[in-house]
Design a protein around this motif. Structure first.
Motif, PDB file in Angstrom:
ATOM      1  N   SER A   1       0.825  -1.202   0.000  1.00  0.00           N
ATOM      2  CA  SER A   1       0.000   0.000   0.000  1.00  0.00           C
ATOM      3  C   SER A   1       0.860   1.253   0.000  1.00  0.00           C
ATOM      4  O   SER A   1       1.974   1.254   0.537  1.00  0.00           O
ATOM      5  CB  SER A   1      -0.886  -0.004   1.254  1.00  0.00           C
TER       6      SER A   1
ATOM      7  N   GLY B   1      -7.353  -0.814   3.855  1.00  0.00           N
ATOM      8  CA  GLY B   1      -6.389  -1.194   2.839  1.00  0.00           C
ATOM      9  C   GLY B   1      -4.976  -0.700   3.057  1.00  0.00           C
ATOM     10  O   GLY B   1      -4.100  -0.954   2.234  1.00  0.00           O
ATOM     11  N   GLY B   2      -4.745  -0.003   4.147  1.00  0.00           N
ATOM     12  CA  GLY B   2      -3.394   0.452   4.457  1.00  0.00           C
ATOM     13  C   GLY B   2      -2.576  -0.674   5.064  1.00  0.00           C
ATOM     14  O   GLY B   2      -3.111  -1.708   5.455  1.00  0.00           O
TER      15      GLY B   2
END
Length: 182
Positions: A70, A99-100
């Motif tokens: 990411s 999503g990090g």
């Protein structure tokens, strides 16, 4: 013997390690194996914990992994977390959920309540992109590691990869001086 040990690694393993971390200094077999394992874990999206002594490159490997997962990377120095912080836990879990990727440095230093809260929160995330570094497992770190189904990668100490010392010395001297080392 170190050149033979590197030569015994398959060409695919060596290539994967070099592609994963092209700027890595040193060619010891142990480090190339660790880098190849990190590349495989990154490709699979597997939460990972890097186990090794101080100064082995765990933080660098963790950053390589997290940045490939990411553009949004959060790094927490667990040794600086002194007490339970619900905000810290909520932000870390939300970051991974969105999503990090998360790097937890020296995860064995986390206070037990924070480690338990992170374990509970991260276990709710499908395939959390978490990389943890630690020197030695503790019961609370082990609980956190198992809650995210983390893959272990042992990062060898410099003492077991003496063949890298000359390359590392040259690298560091060139970084601070315009003179070629002898």
């Amino acid at each position: 013997t170190s050149n033979r040990a590197v030569a015994q690694l398959s060409p695919e393993v060596l290539e994967a390690a070099k592609e994963f971390a092209p700027e890595w200094v040193g060619d010891s077999a142990g480090h190339r194996k660790a880098l190849a394992a990190a590349e495989a874990a990154t490709r699979q999206g597997a939460a990972t914990h890097l186990l090794g002594e101080r100064g082995t490159g765990k933080r660098s490997i963790a950053r390589f992994m997290a940045q490939r997962w990411s553009d949004q990377v959060t790094e927490i120095a667990c040794s600086k977390v002194r007490e339970r912080s619900d905000a810290l836990v909520e932000e870390a879990v939300a970051h991974v959920h969105d999503g990090g990727s998360l790097i937890l440095l020296d995860v064995e230093a986390l206070p037990v309540p924070v480690s338990e809260a992170l374990a509970a929160g991260l276990s709710q995330v499908d395939m959390p992109r978490v990389v943890m570094t630690l020197r030695r497992p503790t019961p609370s770190a082990t609980k956190l590691i198992s809650s995210v189904h983390s893959v272990e990668i042992a990062v060898p100490p410099l003492g077991s990869r003496r063949e890298d010392i000359a390359a590392l010395a040259t690298h560091f001297i060139e970084a601070v001086s315009d003179k070629a080392p002898s």
